[in-house]
Design an enzyme around this catalytic site. Structure first.
Site, short mmCIF file in Angstrom:
data_model
loop_
_atom_site.label_atom_id
_atom_site.label_comp_id
_atom_site.label_asym_id
_atom_site.label_seq_id
_atom_site.Cartn_x
_atom_site.Cartn_y
_atom_site.Cartn_z
N LYS A 120 1.04 -0.83 0.04
CA LYS A 120 0.29 -0.33 0.04
C LYS A 120 0.78 1.34 0.21
O LYS A 120 0.41 2.60 -0.35
CB LYS A 120 -1.01 -0.16 1.20
CG LYS A 120 -1.85 -1.38 1.42
CD LYS A 120 -3.21 -1.89 0.44
CE LYS A 120 -3.26 -3.15 0.14
NZ LYS A 120 -3.71 -3.38 -1.26
N LYS A 205 -3.92 11.62 8.20
CA LYS A 205 -4.96 12.20 8.46
C LYS A 205 -5.90 11.25 7.98
O LYS A 205 -6.42 9.82 7.69
CB LYS A 205 -5.43 13.02 7.79
CG LYS A 205 -6.50 13.80 8.23
CD LYS A 205 -5.80 14.86 9.07
CE LYS A 205 -6.81 15.88 9.53
NZ LYS A 205 -6.77 16.35 11.18
N TYR A 206 -7.13 10.96 9.08
CA TYR A 206 -8.68 10.18 9.86
C TYR A 206 -9.04 11.09 9.01
O TYR A 206 -9.62 12.00 9.59
CB TYR A 206 -8.42 9.26 10.50
CG TYR A 206 -9.86 8.78 11.22
CD1 TYR A 206 -10.05 7.71 10.34
CD2 TYR A 206 -11.29 9.06 11.99
CE1 TYR A 206 -11.56 6.65 10.72
CE2 TYR A 206 -12.08 8.78 11.68
CZ TYR A 206 -11.88 7.46 11.27
OH TYR A 206 -13.65 6.73 11.53
N LEU A 207 -10.09 10.52 7.34
CA LEU A 207 -10.87 11.03 7.43
C LEU A 207 -12.36 10.44 8.45
O LEU A 207 -12.83 8.98 8.55
CB LEU A 207 -11.66 10.81 5.91
CG LEU A 207 -10.44 11.75 5.15
CD1 LEU A 207 -10.08 11.20 3.57
CD2 LEU A 207 -10.02 12.96 5.35
N GLU A 279 -9.35 3.11 -5.47
CA GLU A 279 -10.32 3.14 -4.31
C GLU A 279 -9.59 4.51 -3.76
O GLU A 279 -8.77 5.34 -3.40
CB GLU A 279 -10.14 2.37 -3.17
CG GLU A 279 -10.39 0.90 -3.49
CD GLU A 279 -10.57 0.01 -2.32
OE1 GLU A 279 -11.10 -1.56 -2.63
OE2 GLU A 279 -9.92 0.30 -0.85
N GLU A 291 -6.56 2.71 -1.75
CA GLU A 291 -5.90 1.59 -2.74
C GLU A 291 -6.22 1.36 -4.03
O GLU A 291 -6.76 2.27 -4.45
CB GLU A 291 -6.51 0.27 -1.65
CG GLU A 291 -5.90 0.23 -0.13
CD GLU A 291 -6.72 -0.64 0.75
OE1 GLU A 291 -7.11 -1.80 0.06
OE2 GLU A 291 -6.66 -0.32 1.92
N ASN A 293 -6.92 -1.85 -6.15
CA ASN A 293 -7.59 -3.66 -6.85
C ASN A 293 -6.98 -3.44 -8.40
O ASN A 293 -6.96 -3.23 -9.35
CB ASN A 293 -8.29 -4.09 -7.16
CG ASN A 293 -9.12 -3.23 -4.76
OD1 ASN A 293 -8.72 -3.27 -3.80
ND2 ASN A 293 -10.17 -2.73 -5.00
N ARG A 295 -7.64 -6.25 -10.11
CA ARG A 295 -8.23 -7.20 -10.34
C ARG A 295 -9.75 -7.16 -11.10
O ARG A 295 -10.10 -5.94 -10.59
CB ARG A 295 -8.66 -8.16 -9.18
CG ARG A 295 -9.71 -8.01 -8.41
CD ARG A 295 -10.04 -8.39 -6.88
NE ARG A 295 -11.11 -7.90 -6.24
CZ ARG A 295 -10.58 -7.47 -4.74
NH1 ARG A 295 -8.46 -7.03 -4.73
NH2 ARG A 295 -11.64 -6.40 -4.26
N ARG A 341 -25.82 -6.78 -2.95
CA ARG A 341 -25.20 -8.35 -2.74
C ARG A 341 -26.23 -9.53 -1.74
O ARG A 341 -25.85 -9.08 -0.64
CB ARG A 341 -23.88 -8.55 -2.25
CG ARG A 341 -23.19 -8.12 -2.79
CD ARG A 341 -21.84 -7.70 -2.13
NE ARG A 341 -20.31 -6.62 -2.92
CZ ARG A 341 -19.29 -7.32 -2.56
NH1 ARG A 341 -18.73 -7.83 -2.07
NH2 ARG A 341 -18.78 -5.91 -3.72
C1 MV4 Z 1 -9.43 5.40 5.95
C2 MV4 Z 1 -10.30 5.62 6.97
C3 MV4 Z 1 -10.18 6.44 6.80
N1 MV4 Z 1 -9.62 8.14 6.90
N2 MV4 Z 1 -8.45 6.16 5.70
C4 MV4 Z 1 -10.67 0.55 5.64
C5 MV4 Z 1 -10.31 -0.08 3.86
C6 MV4 Z 1 -9.38 0.50 3.44
N3 MV4 Z 1 -9.68 0.49 2.60
C7 MV4 Z 1 -8.87 1.64 4.16
N4 MV4 Z 1 -9.82 1.81 4.90
C8 MV4 Z 1 -10.04 3.08 5.39
N5 MV4 Z 1 -9.39 4.19 5.13
C9 MV4 Z 1 -8.05 7.51 6.12
N6 MV4 Z 1 -7.04 8.21 6.07
C10 MV4 Z 1 -11.46 4.95 6.89
C11 MV4 Z 1 -11.19 3.66 6.73
C12 MV4 Z 1 -12.42 1.70 6.53
C13 MV4 Z 1 -13.36 2.45 4.83
C14 MV4 Z 1 -12.96 2.49 3.49
C15 MV4 Z 1 -13.87 2.13 2.85
C16 MV4 Z 1 -14.76 2.09 2.94
C17 MV4 Z 1 -14.93 1.01 4.21
C18 MV4 Z 1 -14.45 1.88 5.34
C19 MV4 Z 1 -15.30 1.32 6.46
C20 MV4 Z 1 -14.42 1.08 7.39
C21 MV4 Z 1 -12.92 2.41 7.73
#
Ligand code: MV4
Length: 453
Positions: A120, A205-207, A279, A291, A293, A295, A341
């Protein structure tokens, strides 16, 4: 008659996606080989294939993930290409390499690109280099806790610590403020080491209330890249998607075009090939890449419905060296599509419900598509993913698509096992869902408040 693109394609998967790939092969006049575990000898993907090979016992590790058995099956049947579907070996760079080393074609990206996007941190570095917007965070891996403190202090809390080898929600720890960083760091490192054998972590940073929006791309081996627009996959529970839409109710056509142009130009520069999905988190009008994917995805049908494209056919043509044969200007988006689904799970507790299906009646009519390997008399085995059907609807507008989904869900009869059909019926009746007003957190709350029903 045109020469065949491949003489024979082995499909290294099971269930509805194996059928989906068989259908594309049949339209291209390419014979198919099914592989199956001993638990799947009565499965539909075996019945519908031209040939089948048993590759091992029920456990996926010994069958659908058994590289030697799958390569042997290709050798004895004379297959010259392998389609991995999704899950199982689809994003295993070593498998793609082995397939090519045996003189076969892997229907997907190069092993180098699979490997790059599986890391990643490498994926984010690559995206940054091509101008795709990222979540603010560390540049590359964090060397130590002090480095984490420095980055977090600069970008502001809350922050997430993520494992480089994680993805799909595995190996993430949140720190709401500086007092939580030490523990988040230690737990994330330890979990990353034990779960993935790689303790590299990074910080973002957490969104707090994003939507999950992903962009479908397709690239040929001659430098042409197009996108097929976005899917909104925000409706998920514990990182399992339940319902997806194309397009996103939150996005304008201009936002889609702008992001798509950046993504296509970038992937052309990276030399990416075949299908891919980027994504993004989308919050406050901003896209942030998280990220990629490498596939075909479960939810690809909603894209196919709005674009009128067969994504599996395109994957096969590209793997055979053909050109896309069209440009972005030839890709048109028409109407709205929704996928539910349907899983063999209790619609309230989500406990798996394997067992015998006594009645199976799929809905039909205008704008309705069912991708499923179920049939009356089939016994859903307990060993694999619980997905048993994808119900996809297409209509001129989102409200009409919702009405069509409501109608199709009511027509759907699966008797003998509990499924999530009743949950989907409640979702499509919900006013907030109907308004398109949801984030990645919406469904968890919805499920909790309907527990008493
Ligand atoms: C995050 C996030 C908030 N802020 N990154 C979860 C799966 C992985 N693909 C990345 N994920 C997340 N990354 C930041 N900076 C929240 C999530 C996340 C999420 C993302 C996509 C779909 C569902 C989710 C459920 C919980 C958290």
């Amino acid at each position: 008659m045109m020469a065949r693109l491949f003489q024979k394609i082995l499909i290294a998967n099971r269930g509805e996606i194996a059928l989906r790939i068989q259908r594309a092969c049949r339209e291209l006049d390419i014979p198919t080989v099914a592989v199956h575990s001993t638990a799947d000898s009565q499965a539909m993907h075996v019945r519908l294939a031209d040939e089948s090979v048993c590759i091992g016992p029920p456990s996926a590790r010994d069958s659908y993930l058994n590289v030697a058995a799958i390569l042997s099956a290709a050798a004895v049947t004379g297959a010259d290409a392998i389609h991995p579907g999704y899950g199982f070996l689809s994003e295993n760079a070593g498998f793609a390499e082995m397939v090519e080393a045996h003189g076969l074609t892997f229907i997907g990206p190069s092993s180098a690109h699979i490997r790059m996007m599986g890391d990643k941190i490498a994926a984010k570095t690559a995206m940054a280099s091509i101008g795709v917007p990222l979540v603010p965070g560390s540049e590359g891996a964090l060397v130590d806790l002090d480095a984490a403190r420095e980055v977090a202090g600069r970008i502001g809390y809350p922050v997430l610590i993520k494992a480089a080898a994680g993805g799909g929600g595995r190996g993430m720890k949140v720190a709401m403020d500086a007092s939580e960083l030490d523990e988040a760091w230690t737990v994330a490192r330890t979990e990353a080491r034990t779960a993935f054998g790689n303790d590299a972590v990074y910080l973002e940073k957490y969104l707090d209330r994003p939507r999950h929006i992903e962009m479908q791309v397709m690239a040929d081996s001659h430098g042409s890249v197009v996108h097929f627009g976005e899917r909104d996959c925000s409706l998920q529970r514990r990182h399992q998607k339940l319902l997806e839409e194309a397009g996103s109710p939150a996005l304008t056509g201009e936002e889609r075009d702008a992001l798509g142009a950046v993504v296509c130009e970038g992937l052309r520069n990276l030399g990416y090939r075949n299908a891919g999905t980027l994504e993004f988190l989308y919050q406050d009008g901003q896209f942030s890449f998280i990220e990629m994917n490498t596939r075909l995805q479960v939810e690809h049908p909603v894209t196919e419905m709005v674009c009128g494209v067969d994504l599996v056919r395109e994957q096969i043509r590209i793997a055979a060296g053909e050109k896309l044969g069209y440009t972005q200007a030839d890709v048109h988006f028409s109407g709205h599509a929704i996928e539910c689904r349907i899983t063999a799970e209790d619609p309230v507790t989500f406990a798996p419900t394997p067992g015998k299906v006594s009645v199976f009646h799929a809905p039909g009519g205008l704008g309705v598509r069912v991708d499923s390997a179920l049939y009356a008399g089939y016994v859903v085995p307990p060993y694999y993913d619980s997905l048993v059907a994808k119900l996809i609807v297409h209509a001129p507008t989102r409200p009409e698509a919702i009405a069509r989904m409501r109608r199709a869900l009511a027509e759907f009869a699966v008797v003998g096992i509990k499924t999530t059909i009743p949950l989907h019926q409640r979702i499509v009746e919900d006013p907030e869902f109907q308004a398109g007003d949801y984030t990645i957190h919406w469904l968890e709350r919805f499920v909790d408040t309907h527990r008493g029903d």
